[in-house]
Design a protein around this motif. Sequence first.
Motif, PDB file in Angstrom:
ATOM      1  N   ALA A  32       0.839  -1.206   0.000  1.00 58.47           N
ATOM      2  CA  ALA A  32       0.000   0.000   0.000  1.00 58.47           C
ATOM      3  C   ALA A  32       0.875   1.258   0.000  1.00 58.47           C
ATOM      4  O   ALA A  32       0.563   2.226  -0.701  1.00 58.47           O
ATOM      5  CB  ALA A  32      -0.940  -0.009   1.204  1.00 58.47           C
ATOM      6  N   ASP A  33       1.971   1.239   0.756  1.00 57.57           N
ATOM      7  CA  ASP A  33       2.899   2.384   0.771  1.00 57.57           C
ATOM      8  C   ASP A  33       3.517   2.598  -0.615  1.00 57.57           C
ATOM      9  O   ASP A  33       3.621   3.733  -1.086  1.00 57.57           O
ATOM     10  CB  ASP A  33       4.035   2.152   1.776  1.00 57.57           C
ATOM     11  N   ASP A  34       3.932   1.498  -1.242  1.00 62.52           N
ATOM     12  CA  ASP A  34       4.523   1.599  -2.586  1.00 62.52           C
ATOM     13  C   ASP A  34       3.494   2.106  -3.599  1.00 62.52           C
ATOM     14  O   ASP A  34       3.814   2.922  -4.470  1.00 62.52           O
ATOM     15  CB  ASP A  34       5.055   0.233  -3.037  1.00 62.52           C
ATOM     16  N   MET A  35       2.262   1.626  -3.473  1.00 62.04           N
ATOM     17  CA  MET A  35       1.204   2.097  -4.382  1.00 62.04           C
ATOM     18  C   MET A  35       0.945   3.582  -4.168  1.00 62.04           C
ATOM     19  O   MET A  35       0.717   4.328  -5.116  1.00 62.04           O
ATOM     20  CB  MET A  35      -0.096   1.308  -4.160  1.00 62.04           C
ATOM     21  N   PHE A  36       0.987   3.993  -2.903  1.00 60.98           N
ATOM     22  CA  PHE A  36       0.726   5.397  -2.582  1.00 60.98           C
ATOM     23  C   PHE A  36       1.789   6.290  -3.223  1.00 60.98           C
ATOM     24  O   PHE A  36       1.471   7.305  -3.848  1.00 60.98           O
ATOM     25  CB  PHE A  36       0.690   5.587  -1.060  1.00 60.98           C
ATOM     26  N   GLU A  37       3.041   5.870  -3.096  1.00 60.99           N
ATOM     27  CA  GLU A  37       4.127   6.645  -3.684  1.00 60.99           C
ATOM     28  C   GLU A  37       4.022   6.661  -5.214  1.00 60.99           C
ATOM     29  O   GLU A  37       4.211   7.698  -5.857  1.00 60.99           O
ATOM     30  CB  GLU A  37       5.479   6.061  -3.243  1.00 60.99           C
ATOM     31  N   THR A  38       3.697   5.508  -5.771  1.00 60.34           N
ATOM     32  CA  THR A  38       3.541   5.397  -7.226  1.00 60.34           C
ATOM     33  C   THR A  38       2.468   6.367  -7.729  1.00 60.34           C
ATOM     34  O   THR A  38       2.645   7.047  -8.737  1.00 60.34           O
ATOM     35  CB  THR A  38       3.162   3.939  -7.601  1.00 60.34           C
ATOM     36  N   MET A  39       1.354   6.419  -6.979  1.00 58.49           N
ATOM     37  CA  MET A  39       0.248   7.311  -7.339  1.00 58.49           C
ATOM     38  C   MET A  39       0.675   8.778  -7.287  1.00 58.49           C
ATOM     39  O   MET A  39       0.358   9.551  -8.188  1.00 58.49           O
ATOM     40  CB  MET A  39      -0.914   7.051  -6.374  1.00 58.49           C
ATOM     41  N   LEU A  40       1.408   9.142  -6.225  1.00 53.71           N
ATOM     42  CA  LEU A  40       1.827  10.542  -6.087  1.00 53.71           C
ATOM     43  C   LEU A  40       2.762  10.952  -7.214  1.00 53.71           C
ATOM     44  O   LEU A  40       2.677  12.067  -7.726  1.00 53.71           O
ATOM     45  CB  LEU A  40       2.525  10.761  -4.741  1.00 53.71           C
ATOM     46  N   VAL A  41       3.652  10.042  -7.597  1.00 56.68           N
ATOM     47  CA  VAL A  41       4.637  10.352  -8.620  1.00 56.68           C
ATOM     48  C   VAL A  41       3.992  10.405 -10.011  1.00 56.68           C
ATOM     49  O   VAL A  41       4.423  11.169 -10.871  1.00 56.68           O
ATOM     50  CB  VAL A  41       5.800   9.320  -8.562  1.00 56.68           C
ATOM     51  N   ALA A  42       2.942   9.606 -10.217  1.00 58.36           N
ATOM     52  CA  ALA A  42       2.359   9.434 -11.570  1.00 58.36           C
ATOM     53  C   ALA A  42       2.091  10.748 -12.331  1.00 58.36           C
ATOM     54  O   ALA A  42       2.500  10.857 -13.497  1.00 58.36           O
ATOM     55  CB  ALA A  42       1.135   8.538 -11.502  1.00 58.36           C
TER      56      ALA A  42
END
Length: 164
Positions: A32-42
């Motif tokens: 979930a943390d990795d997905m959150f970071e991925t989303m912010l960077v997208a």
Amino acid sequence: MAILPIVKDPNPILRKKAVKLRKADAGLAKLADDMFETMLVAPGVGLAAPQIGKSIRLVVIHVPEDEEDGTEEVSLKLINPEIIKASGEQYGAEGCLSLPGIAGNVRRAFQVTVKAIDTDNKPVRIKAEGYLAVVLQHEIDHLDGIMFTDRIENPKEDLWMVEE
Ligand code: ZN
């Protein structure tokens, strides 16, 4: 944390019904943390696990503060999210990280109540309206293999290309 590759349409995983999780654990919290970071960077305002190639019922959401309409910043990591109440109607533009270059107008409920568990296994209940309600409905749709374009009634009028 790590940035994960985002799966694009027409990858079949985006069309699968994702499986329910029994409970949160450390591995899931890390994902979930990795997905959150991925989303912010997208950058994006929401990301569902099928969009990073995992067919499980996990979504992350980050809606920034909007000074104009007074809405506060919201960050969510939800396991097994479920819409238990929906009311009203709104109609507005959406895009999707798995459908780059496309946007469209979608009809959604104006207000939703969502039940889920968080990454600490605690039950959560979110009552949302407006934009956050749209994001919740869009992300939960991903868990059922539904893309926002499926909900567009009149593609000729309501679907358009956007520059990346
Ligand atoms: Zn999407």
